[in-house]
Scaffold this motif. Structure first.
Motif, PDB file in Angstrom:
ATOM      1  N   ASP A  85       4.476   0.079   4.284  1.00  0.00           N
ATOM      2  CA  ASP A  85       3.179   0.355   3.629  1.00  0.00           C
ATOM      3  C   ASP A  85       3.073   1.653   4.216  1.00  0.00           C
ATOM      4  O   ASP A  85       3.249   1.931   5.161  1.00  0.00           O
ATOM      5  N   ILE A 144      -9.569   5.347   0.553  1.00  0.00           N
ATOM      6  CA  ILE A 144      -8.523   4.484   0.625  1.00  0.00           C
ATOM      7  C   ILE A 144      -9.129   3.059   0.864  1.00  0.00           C
ATOM      8  O   ILE A 144      -8.606   2.098   0.444  1.00  0.00           O
ATOM      9  N   LYS A 198       0.758  -1.269  -0.008  1.00  0.00           N
ATOM     10  CA  LYS A 198       0.043   0.183   0.039  1.00  0.00           C
ATOM     11  C   LYS A 198       0.977   1.302  -0.152  1.00  0.00           C
ATOM     12  O   LYS A 198       1.583   1.463   0.846  1.00  0.00           O
ATOM     13  N   PHE A 227      -8.282  -0.022  -1.721  1.00  0.00           N
ATOM     14  CA  PHE A 227      -7.484  -1.183  -1.426  1.00  0.00           C
ATOM     15  C   PHE A 227      -8.289  -2.449  -0.680  1.00  0.00           C
ATOM     16  O   PHE A 227      -7.844  -3.343  -0.177  1.00  0.00           O
TER      17      PHE A 227
END
Length: 225
Positions: A124, A219, A4, A223
């Motif tokens: 990430d 977000i 990420k 994801f």
């Protein structure tokens, strides 16, 4: 599992840093405030009596500068300049002006670029700045451009500085932000602009919690969180 990497760009006072820190804590990401890196170099130049427009003079300081980015027990980013914690000192209006002046300098940008990119290789991360999605992390998994109208941004920055210094003057904050915006937009090296594939988040009519919820939704959707 997909790594990420989130690039968060936008003008001064739009709420990038505050929102990025909260999102990092919420999603278990490392927060990287790239503007703080430039502020450290600006503060170093200021303290060494180098004019903020003296590109050669600023470049000459780089070989002897040490900048560390650490996180305290609460996960908040702390900035160390030559071993000194300057997290608060780099937020003054004068430091902001210096940061704005030194940030377009090619040697300064080259000096910091690898440091920034290494962070998303290791972790990430959510990284905020002014050219993250366009220059630093052009391949970020998610790019977001956060903005708000000028007066809203001025008020936010004024209140932030007022908490730390009762002598803060609103008009000085406004003038500094107008100048910073102009320089960020018009600089020839990595000007402030949204990446073509960035998601726009306008926080003008949103309070902090509402802005945070909007950011988290973006977000989460990207994801699958």
């Amino acid at each position: 599992m997909e790594q990420k990497s989130i690039a968060l760009d936008g003008p001064a006072g739009a709420g990038k840093s505050t929102l990025a820190r909260r999102a990092a804590e919420h999603f278990g990401l490392i927060y990287v405030d790239t503007g703080a890196l430039y502020r450290c170099i600006g503060l170093h130049a200021l303290r060494n009596g180098i004019n903020s427009s003296d590109e050669q003079g600023v470049a000459g300081l780089l070989h002897g500068i040490s900048i560390e980015m650490k996180h305290d027990g609460d996960g908040l980013q702390r900035m160390l300049l030559c071993g000194e914690d300057v997290t608060d000192a780099i937020r003054s209006p004068e430091s902001s002006k210096y940061a704005s002046d030194v940030s377009p300098m090619p040697k300064v940008r080259d000096f910091l670029l690898s440091m920034q990119r290494e962070m998303v290789v290791k972790y990430d991360a959510i990284m905020d700045g002014r050219d993250i999605g366009t220059v630093v992390l052009p391949n970020a998994g998610l790019k977001i451009f956060i903005t708000a109208d000028m007066e809203k941004r001025v008020q936010r920055r004024y209140l932030e500085l007022k908490e730390k210094n009762s002598d803060t003057v609103l008009e000085e904050v406004r003038e500094a932000m107008l100048l910073r915006d102009k320089k960020d937009r018009e600089r020839t090296v990595a000007p402030l602009k949204a990446a073509d594939d960035a998601v726009l988040l306008d926080t003008t009519l949103l309070n902090l919690d509402e802005s945070f919820e909007a950011l988290c939704e973006i977000i989460s959707r990207r994801f699958g969180l």
